[in-house]
Design a protein around this motif. Sequence first.
Motif, mmCIF file in Angstrom:
data_model
loop_
_atom_site.group_PDB
_atom_site.id
_atom_site.type_symbol
_atom_site.label_atom_id
_atom_site.label_comp_id
_atom_site.label_asym_id
_atom_site.label_seq_id
_atom_site.Cartn_x
_atom_site.Cartn_y
_atom_site.Cartn_z
ATOM 1 N N UNK A 64 9.035 5.344 5.121
ATOM 2 C CA UNK A 64 9.106 6.611 4.411
ATOM 3 C C UNK A 64 9.970 6.431 3.166
ATOM 4 N N UNK A 65 9.417 6.758 2.006
ATOM 5 C CA UNK A 65 10.094 6.502 0.745
ATOM 6 C C UNK A 65 10.691 7.753 0.100
ATOM 7 N N UNK A 66 9.970 8.863 0.142
ATOM 8 C CA UNK A 66 10.434 10.043 -0.585
ATOM 9 C C UNK A 66 9.758 11.289 -0.045
ATOM 10 N N UNK A 122 0.861 -1.171 0.000
ATOM 11 C CA UNK A 122 0.000 0.000 0.000
ATOM 12 C C UNK A 122 0.903 1.229 0.000
ATOM 13 N N UNK A 123 0.587 2.183 -0.842
ATOM 14 C CA UNK A 123 1.348 3.427 -0.880
ATOM 15 C C UNK A 123 0.434 4.625 -0.699
ATOM 16 N N UNK A 124 0.931 5.630 -0.013
ATOM 17 C CA UNK A 124 0.189 6.877 0.130
ATOM 18 C C UNK A 124 1.151 8.048 -0.024
ATOM 19 N N UNK A 125 0.571 9.179 -0.439
ATOM 20 C CA UNK A 125 1.265 10.455 -0.322
ATOM 21 C C UNK A 125 0.452 11.302 0.647
ATOM 22 N N UNK A 166 5.064 13.686 1.510
ATOM 23 C CA UNK A 166 5.880 12.512 1.822
ATOM 24 C C UNK A 166 5.196 11.253 1.273
ATOM 25 N N UNK A 167 5.971 10.424 0.582
ATOM 26 C CA UNK A 167 5.481 9.148 0.065
ATOM 27 C C UNK A 167 5.851 8.044 1.044
ATOM 28 N N UNK A 168 4.847 7.243 1.415
ATOM 29 C CA UNK A 168 5.023 6.141 2.355
ATOM 30 C C UNK A 168 4.533 4.850 1.705
#
Length: 293
Positions: free
Chosen positions: A171-173, A149-152, A157-159
């Motif tokens: 935390x990705x970006x 699952x990904x969210x901004x 912040x992208x998680x």
Amino acid sequence: MKLKTLSVAAVLALSGLAGSAPAGAAPGTVSGDGGNRIGILQVNGDAHVKEGGLSATWVKESGDVKQITLSGNRIGVLTGDGVAWVKEGGLSATWVKEATDVKQIALSGDRIGVLKDNGEAYVKEGGLSATWVKESDKVKELELSGNRIGVITGDGVAWVKEGGLSASWVRESDNAIAIDLTGNRIGVLVGNGVAWVKEGGLSASWEREADDVIQLELSGNRIGILKDNGEAHVKEGGLSATWVHEYDHAIQIALSGKRIGVLKGDGDARVKEGGLSATWVLEADNVTELALS
């Protein structure tokens, strides 16, 4: 994005290309994992889906739609009143009301996700009547792929989380405006128009893919981008593979398995199947969003 990354309205605004997407178009998943369904949303709000070959017959699914998404034998739509509906099975299956006050719906396998007007993201797993699990607050985009699952969030912040619905976020970006997931790949589009993709675990290293990008799409080992000049490009294989120029004057790109779809500024939707240099087939006109399963 679908778009999996940006709404069609946002793409139009960024690209300066002509089109007729509704101003309130929601982001949603437009790329799939190799299915044989194609979905379109037309200017009048009608959603149509076809199954099988590129020349299969369209079936009208719903009216007053502002987002359509496909995954396997599921179809999801978000109607103008903010209600998310999903059906499972054939194209004429019965709709199940999933949630209200929704601004985005996402599908992947047996997971359904909704992003509510208040920024809360929920995901359910299993049947269409499974119980919702709250995933995050202050979300502006939600993405699903397999057990990821990904969210901004509102701060850019992208998680991403992997595993069960209650897994921990990674935390990705930062400065992200779009996120896309497929298999073990994660893609983000950041505010300066740079597209980045990583492959492997959630802490893998990022690879810079392209600049001047307004949409990023992933499917299998393919990566697709839409540039701010309307050029659509796709690469196949590793993250450092060579880009192939697919189309000009595009306002949306979609990928699924061996299929590539583009939506033109004049509302024509085209899809090709096979290699990156396969022949385009005109699917429909007066289209504002194209989705592949």
